[in-house]
Motif scaffolding. Structure first.
Motif, PDB file in Angstrom:
ATOM      1  N   ALA A 280       0.827  -1.207   0.000  1.00 44.39           N
ATOM      2  CA  ALA A 280       0.000   0.000   0.000  1.00 44.39           C
ATOM      3  C   ALA A 280       0.862   1.258   0.000  1.00 44.39           C
ATOM      4  N   GLN A 283       2.144   2.342  -3.447  1.00 44.46           N
ATOM      5  CA  GLN A 283       1.124   3.068  -4.220  1.00 44.46           C
ATOM      6  C   GLN A 283       0.909   4.467  -3.663  1.00 44.46           C
ATOM      7  N   GLY A 407      -4.179  -7.231   0.586  1.00 47.91           N
ATOM      8  CA  GLY A 407      -4.289  -6.578  -0.718  1.00 47.91           C
ATOM      9  C   GLY A 407      -5.725  -6.559  -1.203  1.00 47.91           C
ATOM     10  N   LEU A 410      -7.481  -3.952   0.749  1.00 51.47           N
ATOM     11  CA  LEU A 410      -7.147  -2.627   0.236  1.00 51.47           C
ATOM     12  C   LEU A 410      -8.000  -2.290  -0.979  1.00 51.47           C
ATOM     13  N   SER A 411      -8.141  -3.254  -1.901  1.00 52.88           N
ATOM     14  CA  SER A 411      -8.924  -3.023  -3.111  1.00 52.88           C
ATOM     15  C   SER A 411     -10.405  -2.850  -2.789  1.00 52.88           C
ATOM     16  N   TYR A 414     -11.045   0.486  -1.023  1.00 50.16           N
ATOM     17  CA  TYR A 414     -10.990   1.620  -1.952  1.00 50.16           C
ATOM     18  C   TYR A 414     -12.309   1.764  -2.703  1.00 50.16           C
ATOM     19  N   SER A 429      -9.201   0.219  -8.968  1.00 51.07           N
ATOM     20  CA  SER A 429      -7.970   0.540  -8.246  1.00 51.07           C
ATOM     21  C   SER A 429      -7.715   2.029  -8.347  1.00 51.07           C
ATOM     22  N   PHE A 453      -8.509   5.962  -1.404  1.00 45.82           N
ATOM     23  CA  PHE A 453      -7.363   5.074  -1.203  1.00 45.82           C
ATOM     24  C   PHE A 453      -6.775   5.258   0.187  1.00 45.82           C
ATOM     25  N   SER A 456      -8.871   3.492   2.665  1.00 44.91           N
ATOM     26  CA  SER A 456      -8.647   2.048   2.603  1.00 44.91           C
ATOM     27  C   SER A 456      -7.294   1.668   3.196  1.00 44.91           C
ATOM     28  N   MET A 457      -6.257   2.464   2.924  1.00 45.54           N
ATOM     29  CA  MET A 457      -4.932   2.191   3.481  1.00 45.54           C
ATOM     30  C   MET A 457      -4.956   2.271   5.001  1.00 45.54           C
ATOM     31  N   VAL A 460      -6.390  -1.007   6.238  1.00 46.02           N
ATOM     32  CA  VAL A 460      -5.404  -2.083   6.121  1.00 46.02           C
ATOM     33  C   VAL A 460      -4.348  -1.948   7.215  1.00 46.02           C
ATOM     34  N   SER A 461      -3.878  -0.731   7.462  1.00 45.43           N
ATOM     35  CA  SER A 461      -2.872  -0.514   8.503  1.00 45.43           C
ATOM     36  C   SER A 461      -3.408  -0.860   9.884  1.00 45.43           C
TER      37      SER A 461
END
Length: 498
Positions: A280, A283, A407, A410-411, A414, A429, A453, A456-457, A460-461
């Motif tokens: 992530a 990107q 991953g 993340l997708s 987003y 994406s 994004f 979403s990041m 994930v974090s």
């Protein structure tokens, strides 16, 4: 007794490890060149990347067993010869299929060489210095992760795409010469070959890795479900056969040792939680902050520097604190770093990311060598090769699972964060969202896509931070606080029946 030339031997092992780690990362910047100059399509690019890891992960356990049987230095040299030769051929490929075949051969060479880089270290260092040697080994691995993309950017800036493969040739040659010159040969006691174990392990691991790397873009399609089923059947058959065989490739007693099992699970959670976060961040640097590929690679330098520094700190503290304490502290620091990354918002630039990378490097530097020291300390020297291979397999599997699972999160995050009315083409994406914004001239769409994004990041974090906390809890509950028994004691007590 430690080997009198052990530090020279460690230098050669680190050279070989640097070849393997640089080779695995240097390719990331060459994808546009493959598509432009080789005519590689998206499917070809996927296989150029995945052929390596598929063969590498599939062969690791077999390669480790072969190194114990036929000689660890021998397998190291054979692996480097195959890797160097395949890299030379890859540099002059003219068709995508040729490059895919060379990448598969490179994966085979890396699988043969990789277990020896750690198993030889176990043999030539005694208990007092092994932790320090593993810290150096882990530091070199992290340097390769950062040096690969950086070196790749420099080469692609001044030379043609094949130069990213040619760089492996002199490095492999130096590793081969050094192995012949200073690395002693070592092997375990003679054992019978285990063809059924070889077949089932290769089939199971290759099918599992293929299913994992296919899952994010193919979903639970029929081929993925079939591959997962084949993996389960083959690996269960492998485990049952190993428990019954008089000459198993992987001694079943290994997994009854709480130190080995606890460290193995800690490795899975460690790499699982960090792999997708770094995906992530790549990107974020390029698509949100607008960094070029070279600048994005250099942005990870604080991570490598912190890992190197805290590897040395951990080696110093190892005499005062147990591996368990350092693993727990390191994983809690990694969780703190991932929590910092979860706070990055639209108005934040690189400084907050740099803080997170430094803290993550500190935690990784403390935890990783202690995890490996605990895991490998539970293995008798006669099984050092296959034990190292199991460690590498666990690490690769955990990394692949992390990228696939987080991953996908993340997708999905987003897409869910985008408001209604955003074109369908922009929902796949951030890359597609920015491409759609550029095509339509919509600055608002670009802004909304970047904000989605980042949201979403952050999710994930946060998930990665929770996994790291879970890893620290697991290590605290399972691992012993005192120093483990020596391998010779373990061999007499635990492996006598094996």
């Amino acid at each position: 007794m430690p080997h009198p030339r052990r530090w020279w031997i460690l230098g050669v092992l680190c050279m070989a490890l640097l070849v393997l780690s640089v080779d695995n990362m240097i390719l990331t910047l060459a994808i546009p060149a493959f598509m432009r100059e080789l005519g590689a399509g998206p499917g070809d690019v996927q296989w150029i990347l995945d052929a390596y890891i598929l063969v590498f992960a599939g062969l690791l356990i077999t390669a480790g067993s072969l190194s114990d049987r036929y000689g660890r230095r021998r397998l190291l040299i054979i692996g480097l010869v195959i890797l160097g030769g395949a890299s030379l051929a890859a540099a002059f490929a003219t068709q995508p299929w040729q490059l895919i075949a060379c990448r598969a051969l490179m994966g085979a060479g890396a699988a043969l060489a990789m277990p020896s880089t750690l198993s030889v270290l176990i043999v030539v260092f005694d208990d007092n210095e092994r932790r320090k040697a593993m810290s150096v080994w882990g530091m070199v691995s992290m340097v390769g992760l950062v040096a690969g993309p950086t070196l790749g950017g420099l080469l692609l800036q001044h030379f043609w795409w094949g130069s990213v493969f040619l760089v492996n040739v002199p490095l492999a040659a130096l590793g081969i010469i050094g192995a012949y010159a200073v690395v002693p040969e070592s092997r375990g006691p003679a054992r019978r070959a285990d063809p059924l174990g070889v077949l089932s392990s290769i089939t199971g691991m290759a099918a599992l890795v293929w299913a994992i790397i296919s899952l994010p873009h193919a979903g639970w399609s029929a081929p993925v479900v079939i591959a997962m089923g084949v993996a389960v059947v083959a690996l269960v058959a492998f485990a049952r056969w190993q428990s019954r065989s008089r000459h198993p490739m992987v001694p079943p007693a290994l997994f009854r040792d709480r130190e080995f099992t606890g460290a193995a699970l800690s490795v899975v959670l460690l790499v699982f939680s960090t792999a997708a976060v770094q995906l992530a961040l790549t990107q974020f640097l390029q698509l949100v902050l607008g960094y070029g590929a070279m600048a994005a690679a250099l942005a990870f330098v604080p991570l490598a520097v912190a890992v190197a520094a805290f590897n040395l700190v951990g080696a110093t503290l190892a005499g005062r604190f147990s591996n368990k304490a350092l693993i727990v502290a390191g994983m809690l620091l990694i969780a703190a770093a991932q929590s910092v990354l979860a706070l990055i918002g639209p108005g934040d630039g690189y400084p907050l990311l740099a803080v997170g990378l430094v803290v993550m490097g500190a935690g990784t530097g403390l935890a990783t060598p202690s995890v490996y020291a605990t895991l490998m300390g539970a293995i008798p020297k006669e099984h050092a090769g296959v034990g190292s291979a199991v460690n590498d397999t666990i690490q690769q599997g955990g990394m692949a699972l992390g990228v696939a699972a987080l991953g996908s999160l993340l997708s999905a995050g987003y897409s869910a964060a985008l408001p209604a009315g955003v074109p369908e083409a922009a929902r796949t994406s951030l890359t597609d969202g920015l491409a759609t914004a550029a095509a339509t001239g919509s600055a608002d769409l670009a802004r909304v896509a970047r904000e989605a994004f980042l949201s979403s990041m952050s999710s994930v974090s946060t998930a990665a931070a929770l996994l790291s906390v879970a890893g620290s809890v697991l290590a605290f509950a399972v691992l012993r606080g005192r120093a483990p028994a020596s391998p010779s004691d373990r061999e007499r007590k635990t492996y006598a029946t094996t």
